[in-house]
Design a protein around this motif. Structure first.
Motif, mmCIF file in Angstrom:
data_model
loop_
_atom_site.group_PDB
_atom_site.id
_atom_site.type_symbol
_atom_site.label_atom_id
_atom_site.label_comp_id
_atom_site.label_asym_id
_atom_site.label_seq_id
_atom_site.Cartn_x
_atom_site.Cartn_y
_atom_site.Cartn_z
ATOM 1 N N GLN A 349 -5.360 2.529 0.574
ATOM 2 C CA GLN A 349 -5.142 2.905 -0.838
ATOM 3 C C GLN A 349 -4.237 3.735 -1.121
ATOM 4 O O GLN A 349 -3.286 3.843 -1.943
ATOM 5 C CB GLN A 349 -6.383 3.188 -1.670
ATOM 6 C CG GLN A 349 -6.217 3.517 -3.254
ATOM 7 C CD GLN A 349 -6.072 2.155 -3.899
ATOM 8 O OE1 GLN A 349 -6.419 1.181 -4.040
ATOM 9 N NE2 GLN A 349 -5.301 2.603 -5.071
ATOM 10 N N GLY A 633 -6.943 7.106 -6.226
ATOM 11 C CA GLY A 633 -6.519 5.962 -6.685
ATOM 12 C C GLY A 633 -7.403 5.487 -8.300
ATOM 13 O O GLY A 633 -6.961 4.453 -9.014
ATOM 14 N N TRP A 634 -8.115 6.439 -8.674
ATOM 15 C CA TRP A 634 -8.855 6.317 -9.892
ATOM 16 C C TRP A 634 -7.731 6.382 -11.028
ATOM 17 O O TRP A 634 -6.828 7.314 -10.935
ATOM 18 C CB TRP A 634 -9.890 7.364 -10.358
ATOM 19 C CG TRP A 634 -11.197 7.046 -9.635
ATOM 20 C CD1 TRP A 634 -11.631 6.859 -8.453
ATOM 21 C CD2 TRP A 634 -12.284 6.281 -10.124
ATOM 22 N NE1 TRP A 634 -12.950 6.803 -8.188
ATOM 23 C CE2 TRP A 634 -13.247 6.182 -9.426
ATOM 24 C CE3 TRP A 634 -12.472 5.916 -11.709
ATOM 25 C CZ2 TRP A 634 -14.815 5.569 -9.869
ATOM 26 C CZ3 TRP A 634 -13.589 5.405 -11.820
ATOM 27 C CH2 TRP A 634 -14.736 5.271 -11.121
ATOM 28 N N THR A 662 -9.071 1.969 -13.828
ATOM 29 C CA THR A 662 -9.341 1.390 -12.703
ATOM 30 C C THR A 662 -9.790 2.088 -11.570
ATOM 31 O O THR A 662 -9.923 3.220 -11.317
ATOM 32 C CB THR A 662 -7.507 1.749 -12.266
ATOM 33 O OG1 THR A 662 -6.790 0.746 -13.073
ATOM 34 C CG2 THR A 662 -7.327 0.790 -10.946
ATOM 35 N N PRO A 664 -10.842 2.243 -7.798
ATOM 36 C CA PRO A 664 -10.630 1.850 -6.418
ATOM 37 C C PRO A 664 -11.813 1.535 -5.496
ATOM 38 O O PRO A 664 -12.877 2.408 -5.534
ATOM 39 C CB PRO A 664 -9.686 2.981 -6.059
ATOM 40 C CG PRO A 664 -10.191 4.324 -6.623
ATOM 41 C CD PRO A 664 -10.588 3.562 -8.177
ATOM 42 N N SER A 667 -12.832 4.212 -2.867
ATOM 43 C CA SER A 667 -13.583 5.658 -3.267
ATOM 44 C C SER A 667 -15.007 5.502 -3.519
ATOM 45 O O SER A 667 -15.778 6.664 -3.387
ATOM 46 C CB SER A 667 -12.705 6.263 -4.463
ATOM 47 O OG SER A 667 -13.113 5.422 -5.664
ATOM 48 N N ARG A 674 -7.595 -1.392 -0.430
ATOM 49 C CA ARG A 674 -6.743 -1.630 -1.565
ATOM 50 C C ARG A 674 -7.359 -2.301 -2.685
ATOM 51 O O ARG A 674 -6.537 -2.582 -3.635
ATOM 52 C CB ARG A 674 -5.243 -2.128 -1.045
ATOM 53 C CG ARG A 674 -4.410 -1.218 -0.071
ATOM 54 C CD ARG A 674 -3.100 -1.828 0.140
ATOM 55 N NE ARG A 674 -2.120 -1.825 -1.003
ATOM 56 C CZ ARG A 674 -1.596 -0.615 -1.458
ATOM 57 N NH1 ARG A 674 -1.972 0.398 -0.611
ATOM 58 N NH2 ARG A 674 -0.883 -0.819 -2.649
ATOM 59 N N GLU A 676 -9.378 -3.010 -6.006
ATOM 60 C CA GLU A 676 -9.689 -2.211 -6.969
ATOM 61 C C GLU A 676 -10.234 -3.099 -8.251
ATOM 62 O O GLU A 676 -9.759 -4.258 -8.253
ATOM 63 C CB GLU A 676 -8.467 -1.298 -7.498
ATOM 64 C CG GLU A 676 -7.168 -1.998 -7.900
ATOM 65 C CD GLU A 676 -6.185 -1.202 -8.143
ATOM 66 O OE1 GLU A 676 -6.093 0.106 -7.424
ATOM 67 O OE2 GLU A 676 -5.198 -1.572 -8.743
#
Length: 719
Positions: A349, A633-634, A662, A664, A667, A674, A676
């Motif tokens: 990610q 990635g959030w 979004t 991920p 996490s 990758r 999500e």
């Protein structure tokens, strides 16, 4: 009151689903003050406060809070976000009981905003300016200026002045006449009411004797006038409200009990989550291979260049190392002092983490004389950037902070620098099978409707830039076909025919499209998609994006030609017309729509987007979006669309708006991924401001490996 009727059971179901989601999100991230006794608690409106009244406290930056409260027969569910250290916003959904005069249950959606004018100091209190129901029907409309001071450990006092809802009891003055009618359509900023009408004081005190308990006492200035007038509540017999909070041991939530209005008992669950600190950057998986330092003087040895097998051996070694890491070496150019590699990252990610893994693998597989590493990540066949690193820097700085390496790294445009794809990499086939949930929120007769489906998806990548992809579903259970729209739409029903598609589509083709991605010139990216583009429309979609690798700014253009799909969502199409079931009026759906877009990456992870153009129903207007993205990635964001369709034509809600997340997967599970999930909560799905849900739009694909985004995730380079 159109659009707000019945469904108390579904309200509770919606609340239960909200609590389950928020409980899962709350795992593993503390969002509270370091001293639990001084932590901020939330009131019955889901904002920092006592019982009903607000305080001037703020939650830690980026905190997401979810609350579900009951006060008598009234339910309030709120999602709160600390947008910046001083600014916060919240979306609240309220169910009010049926009244004694026969009125049905009333469902209300509203947005709040708060801004901290002054932070707390040694002698200075924190001061917050707040707006309740800033966009809504006006039922909870009110403004306030409030101050809070911590006077001892766990002991806080609050005092404030309020208007509207907060200005009902014992006013000390007036700022003119305040409109008090309930807005039938809702969704319109209530600026004509701000700071108008009676002004009244409120205040209170909170005390935490230990880390788990907090006692609250407040003097409330809210007379619940609207609820009393409509028979939703009894007239308050007292001005004092009481509260008790029990803090969870991990500091990520609380359970609260309240005594309000002199007679009503209330309870609330609160969950807190901070995406900024969630999870472990880069995941909990094994670290990448270490840098392999060269022996002194080895960089001068060029003897390998005369051995025809050495380049193939080096490529094979690098291919094997990257395959172990979950990435694919698609091509390589190897020179005596320079190596250029073409990489497909299907795992990490954090893009900088992927670059770091590739760079270290190159030190272990390439001849010692190769000093310059050029790494080109490729997405859907598009070379996104060329990241240039010095091997000597990698050797020298491996045990230093990643920030020391960033200034010595170049991010260049990859156009004309990318190696050809090796034979045997393509074509490539992939597939997946699993459950899928489609849902609709805030239907007038039921706040939550959903279908549970079994979904099979497949992608056949014919060449690096050409793919055939599709998805089919089988309905298992659900009630999306029960959605009803009891009010007339002044626009073609381009999105509010959901029930018709759900009723006939037990087995569906969600989408089936052929898409081509390209790099027509430096700084330019392109997409062409043809086929069944989404569940309701097929046709062709073309997009062009201008995005320099070192720029925060990007511009794009999209043009779509569409045809309306049959309701069974198989292979057929139907006429581009819709008939309103209320008025019987037939309206034509335009075949062409599209937008011009501008994108900008602000500081602190904020990304802005402006789309201007023609929407599905033929209305012209603009969409403004703002998202905050975190290194893990959030993403949390909001959008609003205003078009030339009037509020009356749009219907309940007045214009399209919503919040989105979004999430991920990496996490949550602690393993690099990758994958999500995107979740959008619209205040109400309507026909105005609706866009084609085409897959593969370029900006999100391209920007990940450009300089601004790579720099944001650079801290994971050595992970």
């Amino acid at each position: 009151m159109p659009g707000f009727r019945s469904g108390r059971i579904m309200t509770r179901m919606y609340a239960g689903v909200s609590l389950a989601v928020l409980a899962m999100l709350s795992v593993g991230a503390s969002a509270q003050d370091s001293d639990p006794r001084n932590a901020t608690s939330l009131n019955l409106y889901g904002s920092p406060g006592l019982v009903d009244m607000p305080t001037a406290e703020v939650l830690p930056d980026a905190t997401i809070a979810g609350t579900f409260g009951r006060l008598g027969d009234t339910g309030r569910t709120t999602i709160y976000f600390q947008i910046t250290p001083r600014m916060s916003g919240s979306f609240r959904y309220t169910s009010l009981p049926s009244s004694q005069d026969g009125r049905d249950d009333f469902f209300d959606r509203s947005f709040d905003l708060r801004y901290q004018l002054l932070t707390e100091g040694r002698y200075r209190p924190s001061v917050v300016l707040g707006f309740s129901d800033v966009i809504g029907t006006g039922v909870y409309s009110g403004e306030y200026l409030v101050a809070t001071k911590t006077v001892a450990r766990g002991l806080k006092i609050t005092g404030g002045l309020g208007w509207g809802r907060f200005g009902g009891r014992d006013p000390i003055g007036s700022f003119g006449t305040r409109p008090d009618e309930t807005l039938e359509l809702g969704g319109i900023p209530t600026y004509d009411r701000w700071f108008r009408g009676d002004i009244a004081p409120f205040g209170g005190i909170s005390y935490a004797p230990n880390e788990r308990l907090r006692l609250k006492l407040e003097y409330s200035s809210d007379l619940y006038t609207r609820e009393v007038e409509r028979g939703w509540a009894e007239k308050p017999s007292r001005a004092l409200n009481y509260g008790l909070d029990y803090m969870f041991s991990d500091g990520d939530g609380q359970f609260s009990l309240y005594h309000v209005l002199g007679e009503e008992v209330g309870a609330q669950l609160t969950f807190l989550f901070n995406p900024r600190t969630s999870g472990i950057p880069g995941g909990m998986g094994p670290a990448g291979v270490p840098v392999a330092p060269r022996a002194p003087g080895a960089e001068a040895d060029l003897g390998w260049t005369s051995n025809a097998t050495k380049p193939a051996q080096a490529k094979a070694a690098l291919f094997s190392l990257l395959k172990t890491e979950g990435m694919t070496l698609e091509g390589m150019t190897l020179e005596s002092r320079r190596a250029v590699v073409r990489i497909a990252n299907g795992k990490f990610q954090n893009e900088a983490q992927a670059i770091g893994r590739v760079a270290r693998a190159m030190t272990r597989s390439l001849p010692a004389s190769v000093e310059t590493f050029e790494i080109i990540p490729v997405v859907d066949g598009m070379p996104t950037s060329a990241i240039v690193l010095s091997r000597s820097d990698l050797e020298r700085l491996e045990h230093e902070p990643a920030a020391d390496l960033l200034p010595r790294t170049q991010v260049l445009d990859a156009k004309g620098r990318t190696p050809a794809v090796d034979p045997g990499i393509y074509p490539r086939f992939s597939w997946s099978l699993g459950p899928a949930v489609n849902f609709s929120l805030f239907d007038p007769d039921s706040p939550l409707r959903a279908n549970l489906d079994l979904r099979a998806s497949a992608t056949y990548r014919i060449t690096p830039s050409l793919e055939l992809a599709g998805s089919v579903t089988q309905k298992l259970t659900g009630d999306l076909d029960k959605i009803e729209r009891t009010d007339e739409s002044g626009l073609p029903r381009v999105r509010t025919d959901t029930a018709l598609y759900a009723a006939e589509g037990d087995q569906t083709i969600e989408y089936l499209q052929l898409a081509h991605y390209g790099r027509p010139a430096r700084d330019l990216y392109s997409r062409l998609s043809i086929g069944y583009l989404e569940s309701m429309y097929g046709g062709a979609s073309a997009e062009l994006l201008w995005k320099p690798v070192d720029s925060r700014l990007a511009f794009g253009a999209e043009l779509n030609y569409i045809q309306k799909r049959d309701y069974d969502q198989l292979f057929g199409f139907q006429e581009m017309t819709t008939t309103d079931p209320i008025s019987g009026i037939t309206r034509e759906i335009p075949e062409v729509n599209g937008h011009l877009s501008a994108y900008y990456a602000f500081d602190n992870g904020f990304h802005g987007q402006l789309d201007v153009g023609r929407y599905l129903a033929g209305d012209y207007g603009a969409t403004v979006s703002m998202d905050r993205e975190f290194a893990n990635g959030w993403r949390v964001g909001a959008y609003a669309t205003v078009t030339d369709a009037s509020a009356e034509d749009f219907g309940e809600g007045s214009f399209d708006k919503g919040i989105r997340f979004t999430i991920p997967i990496g996490s949550l599970i602690g393993i690099p991924s990758r994958k999500e999930n995107d979740l959008t909560i619209q205040s109400l799905t309507r026909d105005g401001g609706a866009r084609l849900n085409v897959r593969g739009r370029l900006y999100e694909k391209v920007r990940d490996y450009h300089q601004p985004d790579v720099a944001n995730t650079w801290g994971t380079f050595w992970r």
